[in-house]
Write a protein that holds these residues in place. Structure first.
Motif, PDB file in Angstrom:
ATOM      1  N   SER A 102       0.844  -1.188   0.000  1.00 42.28           N
ATOM      2  CA  SER A 102       0.000   0.000   0.000  1.00 42.28           C
ATOM      3  C   SER A 102       0.881   1.240   0.000  1.00 42.28           C
ATOM      4  O   SER A 102       2.109   1.160   0.131  1.00 42.28           O
ATOM      5  N   ASN A 103       0.241   2.387  -0.106  1.00 40.21           N
ATOM      6  CA  ASN A 103       0.993   3.635  -0.170  1.00 40.21           C
ATOM      7  C   ASN A 103       1.772   3.934   1.101  1.00 40.21           C
ATOM      8  O   ASN A 103       2.736   4.705   1.069  1.00 40.21           O
ATOM      9  N   VAL A 104       1.342   3.357   2.224  1.00 44.82           N
ATOM     10  CA  VAL A 104       2.008   3.672   3.491  1.00 44.82           C
ATOM     11  C   VAL A 104       3.067   2.648   3.868  1.00 44.82           C
ATOM     12  O   VAL A 104       3.741   2.814   4.882  1.00 44.82           O
ATOM     13  N   ASP A 105       3.233   1.600   3.082  1.00 46.34           N
ATOM     14  CA  ASP A 105       4.158   0.528   3.474  1.00 46.34           C
ATOM     15  C   ASP A 105       5.601   1.003   3.577  1.00 46.34           C
ATOM     16  O   ASP A 105       6.396   0.426   4.331  1.00 46.34           O
ATOM     17  N   GLY A 106       5.937   2.046   2.816  1.00 44.05           N
ATOM     18  CA  GLY A 106       7.299   2.561   2.900  1.00 44.05           C
ATOM     19  C   GLY A 106       7.653   3.089   4.280  1.00 44.05           C
ATOM     20  O   GLY A 106       8.821   3.158   4.648  1.00 44.05           O
ATOM     21  N   LYS A 483     -11.924  10.357  10.794  1.00 43.13           N
ATOM     22  CA  LYS A 483     -11.729  11.698  10.239  1.00 43.13           C
ATOM     23  C   LYS A 483     -11.729  12.733  11.363  1.00 43.13           C
ATOM     24  O   LYS A 483     -12.527  13.677  11.372  1.00 43.13           O
ATOM     25  N   GLU A 484     -10.845  12.560  12.309  1.00 37.98           N
ATOM     26  CA  GLU A 484     -10.723  13.469  13.448  1.00 37.98           C
ATOM     27  C   GLU A 484      -9.280  13.956  13.512  1.00 37.98           C
ATOM     28  O   GLU A 484      -8.408  13.269  14.056  1.00 37.98           O
ATOM     29  N   ASN A 489      -3.599  13.541  14.720  1.00 33.07           N
ATOM     30  CA  ASN A 489      -2.345  14.249  14.961  1.00 33.07           C
ATOM     31  C   ASN A 489      -1.617  13.673  16.177  1.00 33.07           C
ATOM     32  O   ASN A 489      -0.382  13.543  16.171  1.00 33.07           O
ATOM     33  N   GLU A 490      -2.373  13.296  17.198  1.00 35.77           N
ATOM     34  CA  GLU A 490      -1.740  12.677  18.364  1.00 35.77           C
ATOM     35  C   GLU A 490      -1.149  11.315  17.992  1.00 35.77           C
ATOM     36  O   GLU A 490      -0.058  10.962  18.453  1.00 35.77           O
ATOM     37  N   LEU A 491      -1.867  10.566  17.177  1.00 35.39           N
ATOM     38  CA  LEU A 491      -1.313   9.292  16.718  1.00 35.39           C
ATOM     39  C   LEU A 491      -0.034   9.509  15.916  1.00 35.39           C
ATOM     40  O   LEU A 491       0.948   8.776  16.071  1.00 35.39           O
ATOM     41  N   VAL A 526      -1.003  13.171   9.370  1.00 32.74           N
ATOM     42  CA  VAL A 526      -2.455  13.092   9.553  1.00 32.74           C
ATOM     43  C   VAL A 526      -3.141  12.561   8.294  1.00 32.74           C
ATOM     44  O   VAL A 526      -4.064  11.739   8.360  1.00 32.74           O
ATOM     45  N   ALA A 527      -2.684  13.019   7.122  1.00 34.38           N
ATOM     46  CA  ALA A 527      -3.293  12.572   5.869  1.00 34.38           C
ATOM     47  C   ALA A 527      -3.087  11.068   5.658  1.00 34.38           C
ATOM     48  O   ALA A 527      -3.987  10.367   5.200  1.00 34.38           O
ATOM     49  N   ASP A 528      -1.892  10.580   5.985  1.00 32.27           N
ATOM     50  CA  ASP A 528      -1.619   9.144   5.843  1.00 32.27           C
ATOM     51  C   ASP A 528      -2.532   8.317   6.742  1.00 32.27           C
ATOM     52  O   ASP A 528      -3.102   7.309   6.325  1.00 32.27           O
ATOM     53  N   LEU A 529      -2.670   8.743   7.989  1.00 31.61           N
ATOM     54  CA  LEU A 529      -3.489   8.002   8.939  1.00 31.61           C
ATOM     55  C   LEU A 529      -4.967   8.082   8.585  1.00 31.61           C
ATOM     56  O   LEU A 529      -5.710   7.106   8.739  1.00 31.61           O
ATOM     57  N   GLY A 530      -5.406   9.235   8.122  1.00 37.77           N
ATOM     58  CA  GLY A 530      -6.800   9.363   7.730  1.00 37.77           C
ATOM     59  C   GLY A 530      -7.146   8.511   6.524  1.00 37.77           C
ATOM     60  O   GLY A 530      -8.278   8.044   6.392  1.00 37.77           O
ATOM     61  N   ALA A 531      -6.164   8.320   5.624  1.00 38.60           N
ATOM     62  CA  ALA A 531      -6.392   7.520   4.408  1.00 38.60           C
ATOM     63  C   ALA A 531      -5.758   6.142   4.509  1.00 38.60           C
ATOM     64  O   ALA A 531      -5.468   5.514   3.491  1.00 38.60           O
ATOM     65  N   LEU A 532      -5.547   5.640   5.736  1.00 40.00           N
ATOM     66  CA  LEU A 532      -4.931   4.326   5.910  1.00 40.00           C
ATOM     67  C   LEU A 532      -5.739   3.277   5.150  1.00 40.00           C
ATOM     68  O   LEU A 532      -6.938   3.121   5.377  1.00 40.00           O
ATOM     69  N   PRO A 533      -5.123   2.551   4.235  1.00 43.69           N
ATOM     70  CA  PRO A 533      -5.897   1.617   3.400  1.00 43.69           C
ATOM     71  C   PRO A 533      -6.369   0.405   4.190  1.00 43.69           C
ATOM     72  O   PRO A 533      -5.766   0.025   5.196  1.00 43.69           O
TER      73      PRO A 533
END
Length: 608
Positions: A102-106, A483-484, A489-491, A526-533
């Protein structure tokens, strides 16, 4: 950093790729020629003084100083065929791996992996289980790390909190695999039938009984058994706890408690619950008392059984100033409103008003926690919700497990109890849960609280309570779909930063210069976590850095075929109509109305 930037952050430039390809081709050419000539020379008995230098041999063949053996040709062809086939297989494997990426695997290489997660590995989980005396369970399966492909487990003393948005796979990847892995009794809550259908036959095949508490007919279950909530009320303290479950379970998420009337109504309800318990009355009588201000029967019952202080408290409301009294009674009636629903009453009162005449089995939490049974509690929000009773049943069962644990070695259950509180904010509003979370872990009671968002938890437990619950968990899993920005951001801060190395080259006036820079960047923003696949989750475990995992749905687990069969067997479209519940005669009053509590034998304080 955006997902697209992360996808390319470790990519190579064109010159580097060309250099790698060139070196690889040269290595293949030198290696295959050396192999063909060396083996061919031995077979054809030529080139007795053959050099072992691959470069010298290669150029010797070109110059004619080294004889090309006849057998070297077919050796070369066979070798090249093997190299090509190997290349194709590697290319296919890489292509398949890329499809799974996925896009976040890197980001996984900058997060927890390997020895960082030793406590969560198979070896670590097995060592923890052996230390705790648990011989047949590694713990709750979590997933597989993206970096290193390492299976992770929560140990038999770890508590879990999961936050997954709607339709992100929390049931298929967390709730169902956890239930299927448990060695002992399991309790689970939900507002849908999917978990029940998927696991009930698999659990039953292991010798355990299935108890499906479904007062709102979410899964179309009939009340073939019943539970008496008043069996939990053994004294005034337990009555107060049960009243608290009714208060929090009946309150809307956005409703604010009145500092006076809510507390007064809850206290009055506690008095009514205790009076009904000691008198052996059905719990539905409690709602009747909340609708009849001025009725002194509960006061008389409490005094007759030695609860003078509780009787005084109830008497103060029964004979209080009328307008204030009516408001307190109205608040108590609202808390106990689920008891007025006939369909709910069938699950919590005996047929005919007499437990001895009811052919249905009665649920006993203390017997349940000693078994391998499974309790499914289903409810949903809105009018007619059974949420307060689901909360009370869950708390009563967990407290029964705690009582059992105090009698076993080390003060913990030899066979852990697993509680999967799915949709906890909607179904099981257990007010005291954050304060008890870490304590239950030391008792061998493993709880998983699954929420759809951080704000859901805040609605039930408040901001401080939700933070306490989150901090008390040993395993916190975020599965995406939220979507918070504040929570995300804390994560992101908890995941941390990494050092990004960059190289830039400049050419000018015939000179070429290269510079290297190091800069700190957020591993997952935040964008990565919000769009986590779907299929990815971030795990925050005590004593370990955050790690990115691949979730493992039940379809890829060892019970896949059995789960499919269970789902098919209980599909509402194919399940035959259920038989009606056996009935028993009810005692009637001279006026002809049913009075089921007339047959109930009163309980004395000593019997409680």
């Amino acid at each position: 950093m955006s997902a697209s930037n992360r996808r390319n952050q470790n990519s190579l430039d064109g010159q580097t790729v060309l250099l790698i390809v060139t070196v690889a081709l040269v290595a293949v050419a030198l290696g295959t020629v050396w192999l063909a000539v060396t083996w061919g020379s031995h077979l054809d008995e030529v080139n007795p003084d053959l050099t072992g230098d691959s470069f010298g041999l290669f150029f010797g063949v070109l110059k004619g100083t080294v004889i090309w053996p006849e057998s070297a040709t077919w050796i070369l062809v066979a070798t090249l065929a093997i190299v090509v086939l190997s290349g194709v297989l590697v290319a296919v494997a890489v292509a398949r791996a890329r499809r799974r990426r996925s896009n976040v695997d890197g980001a996984a290489i900058h997060m927890g992996k390997g020895r960082d997660l030793r406590a969560l590995s198979v070896t670590g989980a097995k060592a923890t289980a052996q230390r705790l005396g648990v011989t047949n369970w590694l713990g709750v399966p979590i997933g597989i790390t993206v970096a290193g492909r390492q299976k992770l487990y929560g140990s038999p003393e770890d508590m879990h909190v999961d936050i997954w948005g709607p339709r992100t796979g929390k049931s298929t990847s967390r709730a169902i695999p956890a239930i299927l892995s448990a060695p002992g009794a399991v309790l689970t809550t939900s507002n849908k039938r999917d978990v029940l259908d998927a696991t009930r036959d698999v659990r039953a095949a292991n010798g355990g009984r299935v108890w499906a508490f479904d007062p709102q007919r979410i899964a179309l279950e009939e009340p073939t058994w019943w539970w008496n909530p008043l069996s939990y009320v053994t004294d005034d303290v337990k009555a107060a706890k049960l009243a608290e479950h009714f208060a929090t379970g009946s309150r809307a998420g956005d409703a604010r408690a009145d500092p006076y009337f809510d507390n007064a109504g809850q206290d009055l309800l506690a008095g009514f619950l205790l009076a009904a318990a000691v008198a052996g009355l059905p719990i539905t009588k409690v709602f009747t008392w909340t609708t009849t201000p001025g009725d002194e029967a509960p006061v008389d019952i409490l005094r007759a059984h030695g609860y003078d202080q509780m009787a005084d408290a109830v008497d103060g409301q029964v004979n209080g100033e009328p307008r204030r009294r009516d408001s307190v009674y109205g608040t108590a009636a609202q808390m106990a409103s689920c008891l007025k629903v006939r369909a709910i009453g069938q699950w919590v009162t005996p047929l005919g008003g007499n437990a001895h005449m009811d052919p249905r089995p009665q649920f006993d939490p203390h017997a349940f926690v000693r078994s391998t049974d499974t309790l499914y509690s289903l409810s949903k929000e809105g009018k007619g919700t059974a949420g307060p009773l689901v909360t009370a049943l869950t708390a009563a069962t967990v407290e029964a497990a705690e009582d059992l644990a105090t009698t076993q070695p080390g003060g913990r259950l030899a066979v852990p109890l697993l509680g999967v509180l799915d949709e906890a904010a909607n179904v099981c509003r257990w007010h005291g849960l954050p304060d008890l979370y870490s304590h239950y872990g030391s008792r061998g009671i493993v709880l998983m609280t699954i929420l759809q968002s951080w704000s859901q938890g805040v609605e039930v437990w408040g901001r401080d309570g939700m933070r306490k619950l989150w901090s008390a968990s040993n395993i916190a899993v975020y599965g995406g779909g939220v979507k918070e920005p504040e929570f995300l951001n804390e994560l992101s801060q908890m995941v941390g930063d990494y050092d990004k190395h960059t190289t830039s080259t400049s050419v000018g006036r015939g000179n070429r210069s290269t510079s290297h820079q190091v800069q700190r960047e957020r591993t997952l923003d935040v964008a990565d976590l919000g769009a986590l696949p779907r299929g990815r989750a971030v795990v925050f475990a005590s004593g370990a850095p955050a790690t990115l995992i691949e979730t493992i749905p039940w379809m890829r687990g060892p019970h896949a075929d059995a789960v499919r069969a269970s789902i098919a067997a209980h599909d509402p479209a194919s399940t035959p109509a259920l038989r009606p519940v056996p009935s028993a005669p009810a005692e009637t009053s001279p006026m002809g109305g049913a009075q089921p509590w007339l047959n109930a034998a009163p309980r004395t304080k000593d019997q409680l």
